[in-house]
Design a protein around this motif. Structure first.
Motif, PDB file in Angstrom:
ATOM      1  N   ASN A 166      30.112  58.404  25.254  1.00  8.75           N
ATOM      2  CA  ASN A 166      28.898  58.618  26.941  1.00  8.75           C
ATOM      3  C   ASN A 166      27.550  57.959  26.798  1.00  8.75           C
ATOM      4  O   ASN A 166      27.051  58.646  26.039  1.00  8.75           O
ATOM      5  CB  ASN A 166      29.200  60.006  27.413  1.00  8.75           C
ATOM      6  N   PHE A 167      27.400  57.246  27.323  1.00  6.89           N
ATOM      7  CA  PHE A 167      25.699  56.212  27.813  1.00  6.89           C
ATOM      8  C   PHE A 167      25.451  56.379  28.433  1.00  6.89           C
ATOM      9  O   PHE A 167      25.605  56.420  30.224  1.00  6.89           O
ATOM     10  CB  PHE A 167      26.208  54.874  27.315  1.00  6.89           C
ATOM     11  N   ILE A 168      24.520  58.128  29.041  1.00  8.12           N
ATOM     12  CA  ILE A 168      24.225  58.648  30.544  1.00  8.12           C
ATOM     13  C   ILE A 168      23.149  57.736  30.639  1.00  8.12           C
ATOM     14  O   ILE A 168      22.024  56.275  30.505  1.00  8.12           O
ATOM     15  CB  ILE A 168      23.280  59.623  29.639  1.00  8.12           C
ATOM     16  N   ILE A 169      23.481  57.074  32.033  1.00  8.75           N
ATOM     17  CA  ILE A 169      22.139  56.399  33.225  1.00  8.75           C
ATOM     18  C   ILE A 169      21.498  56.695  33.457  1.00  8.75           C
ATOM     19  O   ILE A 169      22.363  57.889  34.567  1.00  8.75           O
ATOM     20  CB  ILE A 169      23.031  54.544  33.485  1.00  8.75           C
ATOM     21  N   GLY A 170      20.557  56.290  34.005  1.00  8.89           N
ATOM     22  CA  GLY A 170      19.142  57.286  35.169  1.00  8.89           C
ATOM     23  C   GLY A 170      18.235  58.536  34.268  1.00  8.89           C
ATOM     24  O   GLY A 170      17.748  58.908  34.639  1.00  8.89           O
ATOM     25  N   LEU A 171      18.226  57.738  32.913  1.00 12.88           N
ATOM     26  CA  LEU A 171      17.306  58.685  32.051  1.00 12.88           C
ATOM     27  C   LEU A 171      15.758  57.750  32.040  1.00 12.88           C
ATOM     28  O   LEU A 171      14.888  58.176  31.171  1.00 12.88           O
ATOM     29  CB  LEU A 171      17.877  59.316  30.682  1.00 12.88           C
ATOM     30  N   GLY A 172      15.948  57.039  32.675  1.00 15.57           N
ATOM     31  CA  GLY A 172      14.710  55.915  32.181  1.00 15.57           C
ATOM     32  C   GLY A 172      14.580  54.847  31.860  1.00 15.57           C
ATOM     33  O   GLY A 172      13.759  53.822  31.653  1.00 15.57           O
ATOM     34  N   GLU A 173      15.545  54.734  31.593  1.00 13.41           N
ATOM     35  CA  GLU A 173      16.405  53.027  30.068  1.00 13.41           C
ATOM     36  C   GLU A 173      16.199  51.862  31.361  1.00 13.41           C
ATOM     37  O   GLU A 173      16.005  52.017  32.824  1.00 13.41           O
ATOM     38  CB  GLU A 173      17.104  53.496  29.611  1.00 13.41           C
ATOM     39  N   GLU A 174      16.133  50.414  30.802  1.00 14.47           N
ATOM     40  CA  GLU A 174      15.516  49.364  31.645  1.00 14.47           C
ATOM     41  C   GLU A 174      16.924  49.218  31.182  1.00 14.47           C
ATOM     42  O   GLU A 174      18.195  49.359  29.860  1.00 14.47           O
ATOM     43  CB  GLU A 174      14.736  48.314  30.966  1.00 14.47           C
TER      44      GLU A 174
END
Length: 330
Positions: free
Chosen positions: A240-248
């Motif tokens: 799992n690779f969470i999207i929405g934590l502030g990553e570009e």
């Protein structure tokens, strides 16, 4: 008959929740999450054609699920976004017994409510009974186990491995396991009879990882994933690779490429903000456009590396309810 388009599903996933019309109550069987960022919330699954979406139930959501002939419609204001039918979950999701063994965790990842919940720890007998009940419906295709870390990662791997051994002796079904890795977890789980494994990176941005997963090691997880591919093989190891934590997005692209080169299939999971973590972390659920773009990018990278989510038999990739899944949705 209307079939949900990728754009419609992405729109729904971008919001992630819906209020449920009271008229549907008699036929509705909601499922409650006990692991990950969405733990503690209930949800429903809607199927349309070959696509499935999971929406958390929230009376304040801008989306509404309402009766529509023999099925349901998902409406925003007065506009119908899509049509489909409610799917009945077995354990947590349709077609699988997806069971959380330990509903508690000693780690304190700031996006996850599980450490705040102090949930139950299921023994082998309880898990086996749940699988038996799911199997009685005749549509069970896989067993999936996930777990927090109730005491230590090593103790948790042994606990889950004991469950896998018991289930392998009773059921001729693929078994997938998602745990925090240890130095020996891959060998232990494979010997117990697991067919697929998932070790979650959570994020591939080292700075974000240090901020949201204090005390954990991204390099250790990546080493464990690489070792798992050697044992379980390609198309049988996930993360799992969470999207929405502030990553570009550029970091997401580089992270997906890194995992794919290892032989790991990443699952881009939109963040679900938990009220139990309010004030501890700022998150932003990805828009429909961002999620579609990242999913298409992921599909290209997976294809270049000879990986195909359609070959997965357990856990999130066959379900597809929470994500825009490459090769299935786009």
């Amino acid at each position: 008959m209307h079939i949900m388009t990728p754009e419609e599903k992405a729109y729904l996933v971008g919001i992630g929740s819906a209020s449920i019309n009271e008229a549907l109550g008699a036929n509705l069987i909601p499922t409650t999450a006990t692991a990950g960022p969405g733990a503690g919330g209930s949800s429903v699954f809607i199927r349309s054609g070959g696509r499935r979406v999971r929406l958390s139930t929230n009376p304040a959501s801008p989306l509404r699920v309402v009766p529509d002939g023999d099925g349901v419609a998902v409406v925003h204001d007065k506009e119908t976004i899509t049509r489909g039918s409610i799917e009945r979950p077995l354990c947590h999701c349709p077609e699988q017994a997806y069971i959380t063994v330990s509903e508690r965790c000693v780690h304190d990842c700031t996006f996850c409510p599980v450490p705040k919940l102090d949930g139950a720890i299921k023994n082998t007998k309880t898990v086996a009974r749940m699988v038996e009940e799911a199997n009685a419906g005749g549509s069970l295709s896989a067993i999936s186990l996930t777990s927090g870390v109730a005491e230590s990662p090593e103790r948790e791997v042994e606990r889950v491995a004991a469950v896998v051994r018991a289930l392998r002796a009773r059921f001729d079904l693929p078994i997938g396991v998602s745990v925090y890795p240890t130095a020996a977890s891959t060998a232990i789980l494979r010997a117990a009879g697991a067919d697929e494994v998932k070790y979650n990176v959570e994020t591939m941005d080292p700075g974000v990882f240090r901020a949201v997963c204090p005390g954990l090691s991204l390099p250790f997880i990546l080493d464990a994933l690489a070792g798992a591919v050697e044992v379980f093989g390609r198309n049988a190891v996930f993360s799992n690779f969470i999207i929405g934590l502030g990553e570009e997005d550029s970091m997401v692209r580089d992270g997906v490429a890194y995992l794919a080169e290892l032989g790991v299939i990443p699952i881009l999971r939109p963040i679900s903000a938990s009220p139990l973590r309010a004030g501890e972390i700022a998150v932003e659920r990805p828009s429909a456009e961002r999620h579609l773009g990242l999913a298409a990018m992921t599909r290209d990278i997976l294809e270049q590396n000879g990986l195909d989510p359609r070959r997965a038999r357990t856990m999130c990739l066959p379900c597809t309810g929470c994500d825009i899944t490459p090769f299935r949705d786009v």
